[in-house]
Scaffold this active site. Structure first.
Site, PDB file in Angstrom:
ATOM      1  N   SER A 148      57.885  48.805  67.116  1.00  0.00           N
ATOM      2  CA  SER A 148      58.302  47.434  66.830  1.00  0.00           C
ATOM      3  C   SER A 148      59.825  47.348  66.760  1.00  0.00           C
ATOM      4  O   SER A 148      60.504  47.628  67.750  1.00  0.00           O
ATOM      5  CB  SER A 148      57.623  46.950  65.550  1.00  0.00           C
ATOM      6  OG  SER A 148      57.748  45.563  65.386  1.00  0.00           O
ATOM      7  N   ASP A 227      47.757  42.385  69.777  1.00  0.00           N
ATOM      8  CA  ASP A 227      48.920  42.375  68.884  1.00  0.00           C
ATOM      9  C   ASP A 227      49.305  40.930  68.575  1.00  0.00           C
ATOM     10  O   ASP A 227      49.591  40.142  69.482  1.00  0.00           O
ATOM     11  CB  ASP A 227      50.078  43.104  69.579  1.00  0.00           C
ATOM     12  CG  ASP A 227      51.259  43.374  68.678  1.00  0.00           C
ATOM     13  OD1 ASP A 227      51.602  42.495  67.862  1.00  0.00           O
ATOM     14  OD2 ASP A 227      51.849  44.461  68.797  1.00  0.00           O
ATOM     15  N   HIS A 260      48.971  45.561  66.126  1.00  0.00           N
ATOM     16  CA  HIS A 260      50.355  45.991  65.947  1.00  0.00           C
ATOM     17  C   HIS A 260      50.515  47.146  64.954  1.00  0.00           C
ATOM     18  O   HIS A 260      51.614  47.652  64.780  1.00  0.00           O
ATOM     19  CB  HIS A 260      51.201  44.800  65.463  1.00  0.00           C
ATOM     20  CG  HIS A 260      52.677  44.982  65.587  1.00  0.00           C
ATOM     21  ND1 HIS A 260      53.328  45.049  66.797  1.00  0.00           N
ATOM     22  CD2 HIS A 260      53.648  45.099  64.635  1.00  0.00           C
ATOM     23  CE1 HIS A 260      54.634  45.198  66.598  1.00  0.00           C
ATOM     24  NE2 HIS A 260      54.852  45.231  65.303  1.00  0.00           N
TER      25      HIS A 260
END
Length: 282
Positions: A148, A227, A260
Site C-alpha cells: 500500500s 481490494d 487489501h
C-alpha cells in the site's frame, strides 16, 4: 547507539526489535529485523519491507508469515516504522492517513513536517547503512518491497535511487499518489501546493519521465481484485501503462477475490521471497 528491545527465536533464526536515535528524523526510530539461521555462517541477502498506513515496525513481522520463507531462502528481513513518533507536531496524530504512521517515505519540504519527516533519507541512507554495518548482511544483495503506502515507497525509492536496491516488488501499492486522495492529502502537506514537485514521488510519473527500463530484472506486483481501495486510491493501471511505454519488465498479477489486508499478503509472501531471492542470489 543501537538498543535491542527484544529478541525471539523464530524458524531457527532470531526475530529482533531495535531502537536508535535517528540523525535524519531527529527522533528515536524503531525497526525490526529477522535474522535467518544462515546469517550465523556468513553475510546473507537483505530485504527491506515498507509497511502501509497506520502500521509500525511490528505489523509485517507479526502478520505476514514471512519468517518461514525468509529462513528457507536465507534472506534477512528489515521492517522500519512508517514514520517518526511523538514528534510534538500539532495534529500529527489526528488523521489515520496523514502524519504519524503515514510518512509516505519521502523527505518533507514544508514546515512543520520537514523537521522530522525525512523517511526517504532515513530508509535509503541511514537505516540501510546501519543494517549493512551492524548485522551479517551482504552489502551487494539488497532488495526492497512493501504494501500500500509502503508499496508506493518501495517503487519510488528503487526508481529514485538506482543501484541501492537490486530487486523490488509490491503488494497493492499506491501506484500514482498524485492522482488519488491519500497521495494528494499527503503531498499537499509534506511537499506544498506546487503539483510539479509531486511527480518526483509518484512511481508512475517517474517511470514515464525516464522512458527507459530502470529495473531490468523486472518488478513484481500483486493486486487483489476485491481490494476496497483499488479504484479510488491504488490505480495500478497507471503504473502498468508507464512501464509498458518505458519498456520496463513488469509482472502485475491481479488476484481474484483478495482484498487489501494481510490475509492477501501472507498468501503470496512465498512468491515474493522467491522472486527477490532469485534476483539477489544471481
Amino acid at each position: 547507539m543501537l538498543e535491542t528491545i527484544s529478541e525471539h527465536r523464530c524458524f531457527g533464526g532470531v526475530q529482533a526489535f531495535y531502537r536508535h536515535p535517528s540523525r535524519e528524523n531527529g527522533l528515536p526510530m524503531r525497526f525490526s529485523v529477522f535474522h535467518p539461521p544462515q546469517a550465523k555462517q556468513g553475510p546473507v541477502p537483505v530485504l527491506f519491507f515498507l509497511a502501509g498506513l497506520t502500521c509500525t515496525e511490528e505489523t509485517f513481522m507479526i502478520k505476514a508469515g514471512a519468517q518461514r520463507w525468509a529462513a528457507q531462502y536465507g534472506v534477512m528481513l528489515v521492517a522500519p516504522d512508517t514514520s517518526p513518533r511523538n514528534t510534538g507536531i500539532a495534529d500529527a496524530t489526528r488523521d489515520w492517513d496523514f502524519g504519524e504512521g503515514a510518512g509516505f517515505y519521502l523527505d518533507a519540504t514544508q514546515p512543520p513536517w520537514n523537521t522530522h519527516f525525512r523517511m526517504e533519507s532515513y530508509i535509503v541512507h541511514e537505516l540501510r547503512d546501519l543494517v549493512l554495518d551492524r548485522f551479517n548482511a551482504n552489502k551487494e544483495r539488497v532488495g526492497i518491497f512493501g504494501h500500500s503506502m509502503g508499496g508506493h515507497g518501495a517503487l519510488v525509492l528503487a526508481l529514485r535511487h538506482p543501484g541501492r536496491f537490486a530487486s523490488v516488488s509490491a503488494f497493492a501499492p499506491i501506484a500514482s499518489p498524485t492522482r488519488c486522495p491519500w497521495g494528494q492529502k499527503a503531498f499537499t502537506n509534506y511537499l506544498g501546493p506546487d503539483r510539479a514537485t509531486w511527480n518526483a514521488y509518484d512511481a508512475s510519473e517517474l517511470m514515464k519521465s525516464r522512458g527507459t527500463p530502470l529495473i531490468p530484472q523486472g518488478i513484481l506486483i500483486d493486486q487483489g481484485l476485491n481490494d476496497q481501495f483499488l479504484k479510488e486510491q491504488l490505480l495500478p493501471e497507471q503504473f502498468e501503462e508507464a512501464c509498458r511505454s518505458a519498456g520496463q519488465p513488469l509482472t502485475l498479477r491481479r488476484q481474484e477475490g483478495y482484498d487489501h489486508g494481510y490475509y492477501f499478503i501472507s498468501t503470496f509472501m512465498e512468491d515474493h521471497l522467491a522472486f527477490h531471492s532469485g534476483i539477489l542470489r544471481s
